[in-house]
Design a protein around this motif. Sequence first.
Motif, short mmCIF file in Angstrom:
data_model
loop_
_atom_site.label_atom_id
_atom_site.label_comp_id
_atom_site.label_asym_id
_atom_site.label_seq_id
_atom_site.Cartn_x
_atom_site.Cartn_y
_atom_site.Cartn_z
N MET D 182 18.55 29.84 -25.57
CA MET D 182 17.92 30.84 -26.55
C MET D 182 17.31 32.17 -26.10
N ALA D 183 16.69 31.75 -25.00
CA ALA D 183 15.95 33.02 -24.32
C ALA D 183 16.89 33.93 -23.91
N ARG D 184 18.01 33.41 -23.24
CA ARG D 184 18.97 34.29 -22.62
C ARG D 184 19.90 34.98 -23.53
N PHE D 185 19.69 34.36 -24.78
CA PHE D 185 20.77 35.09 -26.03
C PHE D 185 19.77 36.26 -26.16
N PHE D 186 18.66 36.31 -26.02
CA PHE D 186 17.97 37.77 -26.41
C PHE D 186 17.53 38.42 -25.09
N LEU D 187 17.35 37.78 -23.88
CA LEU D 187 16.81 38.37 -22.68
C LEU D 187 17.72 37.61 -21.53
N PRO D 188 18.98 38.18 -21.18
CA PRO D 188 19.96 37.64 -20.14
C PRO D 188 19.30 37.47 -18.88
N ASP D 189 18.50 38.65 -18.51
CA ASP D 189 18.20 38.95 -17.12
C ASP D 189 16.70 38.41 -16.87
N ILE D 190 16.63 37.05 -16.93
CA ILE D 190 15.47 36.54 -16.36
C ILE D 190 15.36 36.25 -14.99
N VAL D 191 13.94 36.60 -14.42
CA VAL D 191 13.82 36.88 -12.92
C VAL D 191 12.73 35.71 -12.51
N SER D 192 12.12 35.16 -13.43
CA SER D 192 10.97 34.17 -12.94
C SER D 192 10.81 33.30 -13.92
N VAL D 193 10.52 32.20 -13.38
CA VAL D 193 9.80 30.99 -14.47
C VAL D 193 8.75 30.41 -13.77
N SER D 194 7.90 30.11 -14.93
CA SER D 194 6.72 29.41 -14.55
C SER D 194 6.51 28.32 -15.67
N ALA D 195 6.49 26.91 -15.32
CA ALA D 195 6.29 25.87 -16.05
C ALA D 195 5.11 24.88 -16.22
N THR D 196 4.58 24.45 -17.18
CA THR D 196 3.77 23.62 -17.01
C THR D 196 4.19 22.25 -18.14
N GLY D 197 4.09 21.06 -17.08
CA GLY D 197 4.53 19.70 -17.94
C GLY D 197 3.34 18.78 -18.06
N THR D 198 3.10 18.07 -19.24
CA THR D 198 2.27 16.95 -18.78
C THR D 198 2.57 15.85 -20.07
N ASN D 199 1.94 14.76 -19.95
CA ASN D 199 1.96 13.71 -20.71
C ASN D 199 0.79 13.35 -21.77
N THR D 200 1.26 13.34 -22.91
CA THR D 200 0.15 13.23 -23.94
C THR D 200 0.43 12.26 -24.96
N PHE D 201 1.61 11.63 -25.04
CA PHE D 201 1.64 10.44 -25.95
C PHE D 201 2.80 9.73 -25.50
N ASP D 202 3.67 9.68 -24.86
CA ASP D 202 5.04 8.86 -24.49
C ASP D 202 5.09 8.11 -23.25
N PRO D 203 4.66 6.95 -23.66
CA PRO D 203 4.64 6.14 -22.27
C PRO D 203 5.92 6.03 -21.62
N GLY D 204 7.11 6.29 -22.46
CA GLY D 204 8.33 6.29 -21.77
C GLY D 204 8.49 7.32 -20.65
N ALA D 205 8.10 8.44 -21.13
CA ALA D 205 8.23 9.59 -20.15
C ALA D 205 7.38 9.57 -19.00
N ARG D 206 6.13 8.88 -19.30
CA ARG D 206 5.46 8.85 -18.04
C ARG D 206 6.11 7.77 -17.06
N GLU D 207 6.55 6.74 -17.61
CA GLU D 207 7.21 5.48 -16.92
C GLU D 207 8.20 6.23 -16.01
N HIS D 208 8.82 7.25 -16.51
CA HIS D 208 9.95 7.62 -15.74
C HIS D 208 9.70 9.22 -15.02
N GLY D 209 8.61 9.31 -14.86
CA GLY D 209 8.07 10.65 -14.17
C GLY D 209 8.48 11.82 -15.05
N ASP D 210 8.62 11.74 -16.17
CA ASP D 210 8.98 13.02 -16.99
C ASP D 210 7.81 13.43 -17.95
#
Lengths: 336, 336, 336, 336
Positions: D182-210
């Motif tokens: 969707m981002a590239r639908f509007f702005l195809p020319d992406i040059v940089s990515v910065s991401a933050t991920g955390t665990n707030t509620f799902d034990p399944g995600a935590r268990e699998h390192g997601d």
Amino acid sequence: MTSNPLRIGLIGTGRIGQVHAANIAASPDAELSWVADPFIDGATGVAARFGGRATADAEELFAADDVDAVLIASPTPTHVDLIEKAIDRGLPVLCEKPIDLDIARVDALRPKVASLGVPVALGFNRRFDPAFAEVRARVAAGEIGSLEQLTIISRDPAAPPADYVAVSGGIFRDMTIHDFDMARFFLPDIVSVSATGTNTFDPGAREHGDFDTAVVTLTASTGAVVTIINSRHSAVGYDQRLEAFGSEGSLQVANRSTSLVSHSSAVSVESRAPYENFFLQRYAEAYADELASFIALARGGASASSTFEDGRAALILADAAQRSATERVAVEVPLG
Amino acid sequence: MTSNPLRIGLIGTGRIGQVHAANIAASPDAELSWVADPFIDGATGVAARFGGRATADAEELFAADDVDAVLIASPTPTHVDLIEKAIDRGLPVLCEKPIDLDIARVDALRPKVASLGVPVALGFNRRFDPAFAEVRARVAAGEIGSLEQLTIISRDPAAPPADYVAVSGGIFRDMTIHDFDMARFFLPDIVSVSATGTNTFDPGAREHGDFDTAVVTLTASTGAVVTIINSRHSAVGYDQRLEAFGSEGSLQVANRSTSLVSHSSAVSVESRAPYENFFLQRYAEAYADELASFIALARGGASASSTFEDGRAALILADAAQRSATERVAVEVPLG
Amino acid sequence: MTSNPLRIGLIGTGRIGQVHAANIAASPDAELSWVADPFIDGATGVAARFGGRATADAEELFAADDVDAVLIASPTPTHVDLIEKAIDRGLPVLCEKPIDLDIARVDALRPKVASLGVPVALGFNRRFDPAFAEVRARVAAGEIGSLEQLTIISRDPAAPPADYVAVSGGIFRDMTIHDFDMARFFLPDIVSVSATGTNTFDPGAREHGDFDTAVVTLTASTGAVVTIINSRHSAVGYDQRLEAFGSEGSLQVANRSTSLVSHSSAVSVESRAPYENFFLQRYAEAYADELASFIALARGGASASSTFEDGRAALILADAAQRSATERVAVEVPLG
Amino acid sequence: MTSNPLRIGLIGTGRIGQVHAANIAASPDAELSWVADPFIDGATGVAARFGGRATADAEELFAADDVDAVLIASPTPTHVDLIEKAIDRGLPVLCEKPIDLDIARVDALRPKVASLGVPVALGFNRRFDPAFAEVRARVAAGEIGSLEQLTIISRDPAAPPADYVAVSGGIFRDMTIHDFDMARFFLPDIVSVSATGTNTFDPGAREHGDFDTAVVTLTASTGAVVTIINSRHSAVGYDQRLEAFGSEGSLQVANRSTSLVSHSSAVSVESRAPYENFFLQRYAEAYADELASFIALARGGASASSTFEDGRAALILADAAQRSATERVAVEVPLG
């Protein structure tokens, strides 16, 4: 369900007839077995698209052995005769509104409808609109306490042609009649009608002695008051709102925008697209649910449909409104 | 402005009198020079907080040489006499609504008001509400084309005590009168009134032969129709909405939530806090702007205030509504 | 309250200083006793309007015996010294944000603030905005379960002049610092900062190596994530929104339209007027409540104000964001 | 159109495969000629309902002479091989997202896709959502000036089971990948990515390192910034919003309530029903429009579909986000 599809004979293939034909074809519980219209090209076209045999003569439909129920979408003056023929043959009927423009003809048919007991449903589709039906259910469940005021705003996108106005029976019998039925969906016991009609924009209405703008106040036996606000046109699109005001709160039905998008600028914010502009779009789900309910009714089940008595009551209210607006008096009605 | 502050004598120190006193004190263009109330503690208290000399006798106020204008916020039966005294002395008057409950007394004063030419403004504060004033200006500018329907929903938070109802003159003269003036703010030329009143919840109203629920339809000479929907109570808070519907669009005034916060959960989404619950909060800006406009009027400028004639017209509409609701006929009024 | 008004000495008479002066004058619990500004005409003008004695030299204010508390609204580089002078004299301080642009100067003052125990409040006014404060209270009460995501959209109406940008410390220390404090109002234990800044429209920002567009992600020790979206301009008016997203629901703060009126036409429906365009209008109540809270704090009561430690934490986050956006790494911060 | 219906072979009959089968059956321009699934009961069931011949072996589908195009809705690891087989036979392909979880496999196929020139569309259905498509068209038409910030809020109703998380490739490749497209639908020319991920509620995600909670910031070559806010759960229903913020205004996509009804009481006002809770309902029109566009593409027309290159770009962004969130650095991507 394991039952066979209900075989429906459709009479009338105008705009509404086509909506019903499409819904019948789309339903797993029904099929279109006959399509009758004196304009035989209409019948043939609908049958080609949605199934069934075409005829110019409704008698052929009534004589067929593969019709379980009848859907009447022909011009209003034919309704009474066609309902009678259907119930004489024991065929459940869904008939478009109104039953007739002449209460005397309705009253003449009334005893037979009552004595035969064959289901007759009137096509007041708005009772099946998910939003209106939800409000009524929540009012009935006591969510807003005692219902004290009901406000219905109902404005068509554009005025009909003058030659339609000429035979329409007037705004109250033609347009407001939906709102009268909606009023009685919430408050069946109406005892008094006060109506105001004026001409603000439509030369066609003026020419034929009709109004293009109307406000009707209905009083229920409980003291609850219904206000109906009508216009034959609406620049913003089809305007269909309702507010149920009770002792403990209110429930409102908003118009449906055609888009989830809003626009903001230095001039205005949160602007949305105009409302759905036509009743076929606005009430598409209502027509489908109306058909499903009629199928259940024809099979002996319960239905939320307007009955013959409801159709008669709506006409009585329309007649009373016409008289009130003309003679400038409140008119008592025997529905309480 | 380099002019001296307008020295205002205030008569009446009840709830509304105190609002006016506070606004006078807050205005750089006015000062409170006298405060009169037979309940002398009221007068003394207001003078202590907002300035001026206190008296139990309004005659003393009229006799003083430091009063440039009079603000009447005393009980309704005193209004006519006090207006007369003020204009006899050449003092511009801002008088709370209504002028009187008896049209005969209003008519008796009318020629003098007309001949003396001293400015008399009526306290129909809602004309100064920024939202209503904005809608009227935009309608006047042609933004929605020709005005065809005006819908006013006006519901008080809670019914008044039974002993107030007893002397109020009835819902139309006491409460709807604001809406009649608002209707004429948009459409001065009203020619017909049709009203319905019922009892749905308030034993006090029933006891005193008054209604707690009312709907009024007004017809303007143009054919435009005004619908006023009233209730003496409202669970959701003070309900003050308006919709101007024109040939090319509509303008709506929404209720004002007390918070910018909305709440969403698995049960419901976008829930907001109830509306402002009292007219003093809802119309705080209107009262301040009303005073500013009166100051300008007293100094010879133009004003958007309701005039004596507007106050009389509102009472004529209220009388007509009372008769219409009681006799169940539409009533013609000579305002077109 | 029977206590005497708190006598406040105001230092700085720019835009914000004038807001505080007006609020002090309007408060029954405070009075303006001194007004200091090296630009003496500013001091004199404010004193004439709102009370107090004017001086060009803040030393005179500190030496006076009729100052109970100090409000610092002078340029940022003066804050540290003025706070120190005030607390050396035992005078509670309300200081505009930020404490300083240099964390070393803040840290140098920190031990004295801690040891003296004289109340120091930082002017992060948004904590007192009724809507933001309501959301925080409802989150704290558990209404949306566990807080998982906080989204703050904060866009100024228009970019500041280039020469202001030059000395502002950059968008993070100058503008986002409010959002850092708001983030910590909900989630004080921030452990990590990741920021992105770009130039999309403002040549002044580009010229001075600053950003005009920024997004910051903060991670709290709980795993909750805060997203801050900034722009130095906004065509639709001052854009100040917040969404608290929790395990059981969400709470949102909407922008405040300047009017209750909406407009609908054939082109668009429900259009409203643009948002309040300036922080002084949008946060008028917040400034007044901030002062009331400071008065309580100065008298030994509790306060919801940001403390010196909060002000330091906001600067640490701003510094971390600046480094993150420049070096393109996430930066750990010692606030968890 | 007078052309024969496009004969589509469907591979995969899980939840999404069934959506496509129903849409093919409902389209006048297409028909289901083959249905392949190693789970033969799935294939048989879908063929019985929507037409076509069932097989457990996709080879049989590829060998048939009545397949004009292929729709791949099988598990992700099969996509690359199936795309290759289809284009080797000259059959246009609509393949569900993602192409693969391994960019090396995508890159290995890439030259053949480019050299053969057989149309390959990726199933990023949201490009066909009427609201998102409308916003993009209005942005492209210049309605909000230059696009400076794009904010996408995308929260699933409920977290997937832990065993799905285990093989999903992680939140960025599994869920955010829609938002990257969707981002590239509007702005195809992406040059940089910065991401933050955390665990707030799902034990399944935590268990699998997601992660279960994520925020991603993308920078376009123009300086425009995209913010993506994700959660694996949402108490209020499927949360799918977007705001395009430009130099001259903004466009927003709201969530779709399941009802037009709002409720007001003394506790809260204007409460609405929760949002549509599942992507199949929310994006029903998008899936139908996606199919229509693919039919046009297969016939040599233009299409707004994501291409193979778009699918590859989304995976590159997902990989970059994963690395950014893990290593806590911004990651440059070669899409500008």
